[in-house]
Each structure stands twice: as structure tokens, then as C-alpha cells.
Design a protein around this motif. Structure first.
Motif, short mmCIF file in Angstrom:
data_model
loop_
_atom_site.label_atom_id
_atom_site.label_comp_id
_atom_site.label_asym_id
_atom_site.label_seq_id
_atom_site.Cartn_x
_atom_site.Cartn_y
_atom_site.Cartn_z
N PHE A 119 0.87 -1.15 -0.08
CA PHE A 119 -0.32 -0.39 -0.17
C PHE A 119 0.84 1.45 -0.41
CE2 PHE A 119 -3.20 2.75 2.16
CZ PHE A 119 -4.13 2.46 1.13
N ASP A 120 1.93 1.52 0.48
CA ASP A 120 3.01 2.73 0.82
C ASP A 120 3.39 2.71 -0.62
OD1 ASP A 120 2.53 2.02 3.63
OD2 ASP A 120 4.83 1.87 4.34
N THR A 121 3.50 1.90 -0.99
CA THR A 121 4.06 1.89 -2.73
C THR A 121 3.03 2.62 -3.89
OG1 THR A 121 5.80 -0.08 -2.36
CG2 THR A 121 5.40 1.10 -4.48
N LEU A 122 2.24 2.00 -3.08
CA LEU A 122 1.00 2.49 -4.62
C LEU A 122 0.35 3.53 -4.30
CD1 LEU A 122 -1.03 -0.43 -4.25
CD2 LEU A 122 -0.35 0.41 -6.51
N LEU A 123 0.84 3.97 -2.93
CA LEU A 123 0.18 5.91 -2.31
C LEU A 123 1.53 6.79 -3.07
CD1 LEU A 123 -0.61 5.21 0.93
CD2 LEU A 123 -1.95 5.94 -0.87
N SER A 124 3.00 6.33 -2.89
CA SER A 124 3.42 6.65 -4.02
C SER A 124 3.37 7.27 -5.39
CB SER A 124 5.73 6.44 -3.46
OG SER A 124 6.02 7.11 -3.53
N LEU A 125 2.98 6.04 -5.87
CA LEU A 125 2.85 6.43 -7.11
C LEU A 125 1.63 6.58 -7.50
CD1 LEU A 125 3.05 1.70 -7.88
CD2 LEU A 125 4.58 3.85 -8.65
N VAL A 126 0.42 6.77 -7.05
CA VAL A 126 -0.68 7.71 -7.05
C VAL A 126 -0.07 9.32 -6.12
CG1 VAL A 126 -2.03 5.88 -7.26
CG2 VAL A 126 -2.07 6.84 -5.28
N ALA A 127 1.06 9.03 -6.19
CA ALA A 127 2.11 10.78 -5.06
C ALA A 127 0.50 11.45 -4.35
CB ALA A 127 1.58 11.48 -6.43
N SER A 128 -0.18 10.12 -3.27
CA SER A 128 -1.06 10.94 -2.31
C SER A 128 -0.39 11.04 -1.19
CB SER A 128 -1.83 9.47 -1.92
OG SER A 128 -2.10 9.66 -0.68
N ALA A 129 -1.47 11.99 -1.24
CA ALA A 129 -0.77 12.47 0.51
C ALA A 129 -0.91 11.66 1.27
CB ALA A 129 -1.34 13.89 0.85
N GLU A 130 -1.23 11.00 1.44
CA GLU A 130 -0.86 9.75 2.66
C GLU A 130 0.44 9.20 2.24
OE1 GLU A 130 -3.93 7.42 3.23
OE2 GLU A 130 -5.06 9.21 3.11
N ASP A 131 1.23 9.00 1.29
CA ASP A 131 2.30 8.82 0.97
C ASP A 131 3.42 8.77 1.84
OD1 ASP A 131 5.07 7.51 -0.32
OD2 ASP A 131 5.45 9.50 -1.37
N PRO A 132 3.80 7.52 2.64
CA PRO A 132 4.86 7.40 3.95
C PRO A 132 5.78 7.80 3.44
CG PRO A 132 3.69 5.01 4.18
CD PRO A 132 3.14 6.08 2.19
N ALA A 133 6.41 7.79 2.34
CA ALA A 133 8.12 7.98 2.28
C ALA A 133 7.91 9.61 1.89
CB ALA A 133 8.12 7.37 0.61
N SER A 134 7.06 10.06 1.33
CA SER A 134 7.78 11.60 0.54
C SER A 134 6.32 12.36 0.61
CB SER A 134 8.18 11.57 -0.78
OG SER A 134 6.27 11.17 -2.06
N GLY A 135 5.15 12.11 1.59
CA GLY A 135 4.09 12.93 1.63
C GLY A 135 4.01 12.84 0.23
N GLY A 136 4.10 12.32 -0.53
CA GLY A 136 3.08 12.83 -2.06
C GLY A 136 3.73 13.77 -2.97
N ARG A 137 5.71 13.39 -2.03
CA ARG A 137 6.29 14.37 -3.33
C ARG A 137 6.76 14.11 -4.43
NH1 ARG A 137 6.03 16.35 1.29
NH2 ARG A 137 5.20 18.30 1.94
N HIS A 138 6.75 13.00 -4.58
CA HIS A 138 7.23 12.14 -5.57
C HIS A 138 7.30 10.17 -5.62
CE1 HIS A 138 10.09 12.05 -9.00
NE2 HIS A 138 10.75 12.90 -9.02
#
Ligand SMILES: Cc1ncc(C[n+]2csc(CCOP(=O)(O)OP(=O)(O)O)c2C)c(N)n1
Ligand SMILES: [Mg+2]
Length: 742
Positions: A119-138
Motif C-alpha cells: 500500500f505504501d508503494t502504491l500511495l507513492s505511485l499515485v502521489a497521495s499525500a498519505e504516501d509515508p515516504a515522501s508525503g506525495g511529493r515524488h
């Protein structure tokens, strides 16, 4: 030719699993895949699951992209054997990762219970603000708990800092600075075969070898994920082995073949690096499926036969064969594993695509440039016991007989000694900065008094110096790297612009590399000429998002600003650039030879620091004109102000900007409002620094300041000898411009 190679590769695995026959006998979960191998059936199955998961994420990224719900399609497909590294490294071995290290991330995530790596990877792929790695920045591989600082898309730029971190592990321990990583940690960085040619990669290898040759532990594991190509350009066959197979101080390992063979080779490399504390180069054989990225039309450079040959090397297919041939599992079990994983990932992808994105400018920039003035001022007051200072200095610098007669160089030196005294985590290093004490003596005696572990010479490479600073800062040291001349920071600008200053942004503030980069620069050196020692252009630094930049003009300011810079790095975890005007280092006079008016008393450490917005103001009663300047220009402006007052009856107030990023617009506007006109005396190359442009544009937009003018240096490189005076801003030009304005 069918262009949907994704479906073809998926089908090839499915078809093969459909028709595969089970092995005659099954292995027990703890039995090795082959006698003598360290890979058990259980671990092999876990690896395979991680690889299938990574592959399913790549497919999902492309599917979601079709409906504009994801924004990144560089795959790990074909590279999934890097999962073995994820399994064999510890979660406390920092990892700086290549964009194809998806398998590694999935396997590494098993190290911590409760993770949701899919889920974390997918959040990053869709640039979601919930992406735990970059907060949706990249889209990045990143995780604070797994010690994976996110990396940028600039290939190879992460190698120097990986080396820097590896070197800093033992240094931190030696200095008694507590770090959260175990003593025997190693640092892993992965990269591609084409990237291995980049000068930044070569800097990283060289830096590690150099450190090793000098006897410093440098437990870094370089992992080249060799797929034989960089976008469309093939790497010459055997190039990586030929280049790195026999290099002194860099032990070469090769991982290829069956999954268990890859596993055993990787394990050997990891263990060798961990126990020897030396750099290793692991050459991991991979293949690349589906082109460079979703947008890459592979058929422009590969024919069908070539594409099919690459696909035939699919590691998932090969590993599935191996698992069945060895009896690690059954075809039915693998079929359901593949099916369930795809379903799980696809469902998670649908959910991720519904999660919120970054929608305000404030939220995007929130993690770029942390600023808490109260915290900085409090940090700057962190005292050092007077007895320790007494013991160190003998007579305190502010009490010495020469206390009121100190140059800028002496002030910076005393300030560095004070900062070393009060902060055990502070390090200073650069070319000639250690034993010699710097080209201009500014770092004199730091090594003698604080030891070679804290103040030291580096190899002659700005990229490595800034890489070391980043790596050291990642684990809680506070580095003060020195760049010998401003002209030479441009050699390594990416390490500041692309890397150091972007880390908080792309990690949503979870990682930071606080540092104060001391740079010796600007022009006007008497008798020591030429552009490269008198570079007066710093526009490339002012362009860096998040970089704070200080430029002192006199010694006491320098002390208070340097303390402010260190306190900012500490309290806000920022990267601060401290530009020291070389020509003012030993300047003693202001108006006439021997007047000693450019010597100032040393402000004791408890004095207030100077931060952005704390401008210096001279002749505050004057209202005819406001001259705005900094560094050498400040001194020239004060000389000009004297001439203007004495010979022309023009009373000029003079303002020292002190900090060039961010610029103190409010303070300038306040003073401008009280004067009839504003003249910016900008010693930087006319179109190179943007100070005059920025100050004047801001005043123009506010409609403040009356007449607006500037004096600048010529738009040129700086020549040698007496010709310098015709290109650099002179005090006579300031006088002339002021008279014309009046
Ligand atoms: C410094 C830099 N130059 C160019 C690029 C554009 N670029 C992105 S990936 C790539 C090829 C990298 O090939 P390789 O290192 O073999 O990695 P692979 O993609 O094959 O895994 C290039 C040229 C970049 N990202 N960074
Ligand atoms: Mg490649």
C-alpha cells in the motif's frame, strides 16, 4: 508485433505454471535448495513472494497510469533478484536505493512487523499525500523505520553520501556521539550499469577506496544492478566486470544464476563487508523488462527477437522453475501465490488511487525549509562552561589584549573553536582544512586542539566532501564541510542542489542532513588574482530551494552569523551555506591605511546571534539615500558614504543584508521608506547573483523607496592583475551613481 509486452510476460509465467509438473519429493521448509546453500525452501518462497509482489506493483503502476491515476512507470521488472539483498541486509543497514530496487524493498519490509509495503508503494505511485515516504511529493523508495532515505532521480548522486555515511559510523563512535545504528552496520547503495560510469559514481568508488587505503573503516556495499543497458544504450559486454572486477581496495563479488546461487553470493558479499569493514562491489546480474519506463518505446532500439530474448530471462520464470525443480513447493501453491498476490495488489491500487493528494501550495512546501526562530535562538544560547573555555583558550578571545583588533579570519577561527567546544558532534573538513588550517589560516589549530577525528583534510574532490557531509549528517553528526573556493563548489553543485537540500522535501521531513557549508569566495583579493580565486557569482546557490545563505562583511558579524548558521542547522536540520569573503579575511582598515576601523571585538558566545532579517544599519539618521549592500560591497559602500557626505553633501544610510537567502525584504522596505532613494551596491556579476534584481523588484512591487538604482560588477569572468578593477564594482562607482540619483 504486440506492444503489450506486460501481458505477454505475465502470460508466459502463468502458462508455464499451468503446465509445470511437481518435483518427485518436496523439501522441508528448513532444507536448503541445494546441498550447502544457505537458502532454505521457506526463505526461497518468501523471496519469490516478494518478487511477485514487486512485479504486481509494476503492473499496477502501468494500469493506474492508463487512467491517469498513477504518475510513474519505471519498473523493477527483471531486477527482482535484488530482493535477496532485502532479505540479507538488516533493517538497520542504511540503504540508498536505485529506482529498480522494488524487490529489495518488499523483502526488507519483512524485517519489521506491521508494515504495509504494498500500500505504501502504491500511495507513492499515485502521489497521495498519505504516501509515508515522501508525503506525495515524488515516487521514491523510502522509509524512516527501515532506514531507507529517499533518493532523487539523478542517477549515481547517492553514492558519495552512502560512502560518507559508511565512513561516519566509526567516526561517530570514536567521538562518543550516540547514533541509532548498531556498531557493525553496513551501508548499501544500489545503482544501474550505465550509472556506474557517472563521475559521481566514480567519485563514490574512489572515495571509498581512498578511505580504505588510509585505514578508515568504510563498510559500504555498492550494488550494481546490471541489466546491460541504460535507457536505449547498451553497456559493452562485460564492461562492469572489466571495470570493477580487479580494483584495489574494492572487493568484487558477482551474483548470477539460480536464486540460491544469487543468495549465496550476496550473503558472502554482505558478510565480507560487515566483518572486514571495507567496501565491496556486488555485481548483480539482472534483465530489464518492458523498456526503460512506460513511456519508452523499446521497439525504436530493440527488435522483437531481442525483446523476446530479454523476456526469456525473466527472473520470476527462472525462480519458479528452480522452486519447483528443487521441490521447495508445488505448482498449485505457486499458481495461487501469483494469483492472490496480483489480486491483493490490484485491490490496494484501487484503494490508494482514492486517497487524498497534495492540494495546497503550503502543503507541498511544508517540509522544504523548516524554520523556527525561537528554537534557533534557544539553540544558539546552548552554553559552554566558562571553565572549559578558559582551559581551552587560556585568555578568552573576547578578553585578549588584542580583543578589539581582530580580523574576520580571526573571528571565524575563534567561533569555530567555540562551536567545537560546545558541540561534540561538530566536524570540520575539506581540502587543506586540517593540519595546515586552511589556505587562509581560518581553521588553524582545530586539528591540534580537537584531534584529527574532528578536524581533518579530505581528498581533493568537492563531491566527496559534500557526500561525506551528507552521510555524517544522516546519523546525527553536525558537519562543517569547507569548499576552498567558490568557483569550485560548482563542480559538486548537484550534491547541494539535487541532494542535500532536497532530502527534507522528498522525505516529508523524516530524514535530514543538517550542515553548514563554509565556502571561501568573492573577489577583491589583492595580488592574488584570476577568476577562480575571485569568483563573484553565486546565482547557482541562490537558486537552490531551501538553502540558507549567509555572507558576513566584518568579523563580529561573522561570529554571530556563524553561530546562527550552526544553530539553524541544529534546530531546524537545515543546510546553511556560509560564504566567507576572502578579501575581507585579513582586512584591517576601512577608509585609510592603518585606520584599523575594520577590526572588531569578539562577541562572546552568549551574545545574540544574527539570523535572516537581522540587517546591519549604518548612519541610521541619514535619509538622502539608502545604499543596500553586503560583503565587500558593504565596506565599499561605507567608504562611498563618507565621500558622499564630506564632498557632496549627500547623507546615505547603509544597510548590510548579511543573509542573501532568504533576503530581508521587510527590513529593506522599512529603511527604504525613510529615505529618498535606494541604491543597491551588488558586487556580484551583473546578471549572476540576482541580489540587485530581487531587492529592486521587491521595492518596485511595493511602490517603496523612491528612485531605484544599482551598481554591479561587469557581466564577465574576473581577469588577472590590474584589469580586475575595471570589472569589479568600485567605491567611486557607488559615489557616482549616488550623485546622479541626487
Ligand atoms: C545524472 C543523470 N543523467 C541522466 C539521467 C536520465 N536517465 C535516467 S535513467 C538513465 C539510464 C540509467 O541506466 P542504468 O544506470 O543502467 O539503470 P537502469 O535504468 O538500466 O536500471 C538515464 C540516462 C538521470 N536520471 N540522471
Ligand atoms: Mg542498466
Amino acid at each position: 508485433m504486440s506492444t503489450n509486452r506486460v501481458a505477454i510476460v505475465e502470460k508466459a509465467l502463468d502458462d508455464w505454471l499451468e503446465s509445470a509438473a511437481p518435483a518427485g519429493a518436496l523439501l522441508g521448509p528448513d532444507e536448503p535448495l541445494r546441498p550447502g546453500s544457505g537458502l532454505s525452501a521457506r526463505s526461497a518462497l518468501e523471496l519469490f513472494e516478494d518478487q511477485v509482489t514487486s512485479r504486481a506493483l509494476d503492473v499496477a503502476a502501468r494500469e493506474l497510469k492508463k487512467s491517469s491515476r498513477s504518475f510513474y512507470t519505471i519498473s523493477s521488472a527483471g531486477h527482482e533478484n535484488n530482493a535477496v539483498l532485502g532479505a540479507l541486509l538488516r533493517a538497520t543497514d542504511p540503504c540508498f536505493l536505485h529506482y529498480r530496487s522494488g524487490g529489495l524493498m518488499q523483502a526488507r519490509s519483512r524485517k519489521l512487523a506491521g508494515g504495509t509495503p504494498v500500500f505504501d508503494t502504491l500511495l507513492s505511485l499515485v502521489a497521495s499525500a498519505e504516501d509515508p515516504a515522501s508525503g506525495g511529493r515524488h515516487k521514491v523508495w523510502g522509509s524512516r523505520s527501515l532506514w531507507v532515505p529517499p533518493q532523487t532521480s539523478t542517477i549515481a548522486s547517492h553514492l558519495p553520501k552512502a560512502v560518507g555515511l559508511a565512513i561516519s559510523l566509526a567516526r561517530a563512535r570514536r567521538l562518543g556521539v550516540e547514533i541509532e545504528l548498531p556498531n557493525d552496520s553496513i551501508v548499501c547503495c544500489t545503482f544501474g550499469d550505465a550509472s556506474a560510469n557517472h563521475c559521481t559514481a566514480l567519485a563514490g568508488f574512489n572515495f571509498a577506496r581512498y578511505a580504505t587505503r588510509q585505514g578508515s573503516p568504510c563498510p559500504v556495499l555498492f550494488v550494481c544492478e546490471d541489466n546491460g543497458i541504460g535507457i536505449s544504450v547498451p553497456t559493452p559486454r562485460d564492461w562492469i566486470r572489466e571495470s570493477f572486477g580487479a580494483v584495489e581496495h574494492l572487493r568484487y563479488f558477482r551474483a548470477a544464476g539460480e536464486l540460491d546461487e544469487v543468495h549465496d553470493a550476496v550473503r558472502e558479499a554482505v558478510e565480507w563487508c560487515r566483518t572486514s569493514r571495507r567496501p565491496a562491489f556486488l555485481h548483480l546480474e539482472t534483465t530489464r523488462l518492458w523498456g526503460h519506463a512506460g513511456s519508452d518505446v523499446e521497439t525504436t532500439y530493440h527488435n522483437l527477437k531481442e525483446i523476446e530474448a530479454l523476456e526469456a530471462r525473466d527472473p520470476l520464470l527462472r525462480n519458479a522453475r528452480r522452486l519447483l525443480a528443487t521441490g521447495a513447493t508445488t505448482p498449485a501453491a505457486l499458481r495461487s501465490l501469483v494469483r492472490d498476490t496480483r489480486e491483493r495488489v490490484n485491490a490496494a491500487g484501487e484503494e490508494a488511487a482514492r486517497r487524498p493528494r497534495l492540494v495546497t501550495r503550503e502543503s507541498v512546501v511544508a517540509s522544504l525549509a523548516r524554520w523556527d526562530e525561537t528554537a534557533v535562538r534557544a539553540e544558539a544560547r546552548a552554553g559552554v562552561e566558562p571553565e572549559r573555555r578558559k582551559a581551552h583558550f587560556g585568555t578568552l578571545p573576547e578578553e585578549q589584549a588584542s580583543a578589539t583588533k581582530k580580523t574576520l579570519a580571526a573571528h571565524v577561527n575563534s567561533t569555530l573553536h567555540d562551536e567545537f567546544l560546545r558541540r561534540p558532534e561538530v566536524l570540520l573538513f575539506g581540502e587543506d582544512s586540517g593540519k595546515k588550517g586552511g589556505v587562509y589560516g581560518v581553521t588553524a589549530d582545530l586539528q591540534k586542539r580537537f584531534g584529527v577525528a574532528r578536524a581533518f583534510d579530505t581528498l581533493l574532490d568537492e563531491t566527496s566532501i559534500l557526500g561525506l557531509a551528507q552521510g555524517a549528517a544522516h546519523i546525527g553528526l553536525l558537519p562543517l564541510p569547507e569548499i576552498q573556493y567558490l568557483a569550485y563548489i560548482h563542480n559538486a553543485l548537484d550534491q547541494l542542489r539535487g541532494e542535500a537540500c532536497s532530502l527534507q522535501f522528498f522525505s516529508n521531513g523524516q530524514f535530514a542532513n543538517p550542515m553548514v557549508v563554509r565556502v571561501q569566495g568573492l573577489a577583491y583579493q589583492k595580488g592574488f588574482g584570476g577568476h577562480f580565486h575571485n569568483d563573484n557569482s553565486f546565482g547557482a546557490l541562490r537558486d537552490i530551494p531551501g538553502l540558507m545563505m549567509a555572507v558576513p562583511s566584518r568579523g563580529d558579524d561573522a561570529a554571530r552569523m556563524l553561530r546562527g548558521a550552526v544553530a539553524t542547522a541544529k534546530a531546524c536540520q537545515r543546510v546553511v551555506l556560509f560564504l566567507e569573503p576572502i578579501a575581507l579575511y585579513h582586512e584591517r582598515d576601512l577608509h585609510e591605511d592603518g585606520d584599523n576601523q575594520w577590526l572588531f571585538p569578539y562577541p562572546p558566545p552568549q551574545a545574540d546571534v544574527l539570523l535572516p532579517g537581522d540587517v546591519g544599519v549604518y548612519h541610521e539618521e541619514a535619509r538622502d539615500l539608502l545604499i543596500v549592500s553586503y560583503a565587500n560591497g558593504l565596506r565599499l559602500s561605507l567608504r562611498a558614504a563618507k565621500v558622499l557626505a564630506e564632498r557632496h553633501g549627500i547623507r546615505a544610510r547603509v544597510l548590510d543584508l548579511r543573509w542573501l537567502s532568504p533576503l530581508p525584504f521587510e527590513a529593506v522596505a522599512r529603511h527604504a521608506a525613510e529615505c529618498k532613494g535606494v541604491l543597491v551596491a551588488d558586487e556580484c556579476r551583473a546578471s549572476g547573483g540576482g541580489i540587485a534584481e530581487a531587492v529592486l523588484a521587491d521595492l518596485a512591487e511595493r511602490g517603496a523607496g523612491g528612485k531605484l538604482r544599482s551598481v554591479r560588477a561587469a557581466d564577465t569572468y574576473v581577469p588577472l592583475g590590474s584589469a580586475t578593477s575595471v570589472v569589479l564594482m568600485q567605491d567611486s562607482e557607488i559615489v557616482e551613481a549616488a550623485r546622479r540619483m541626487a
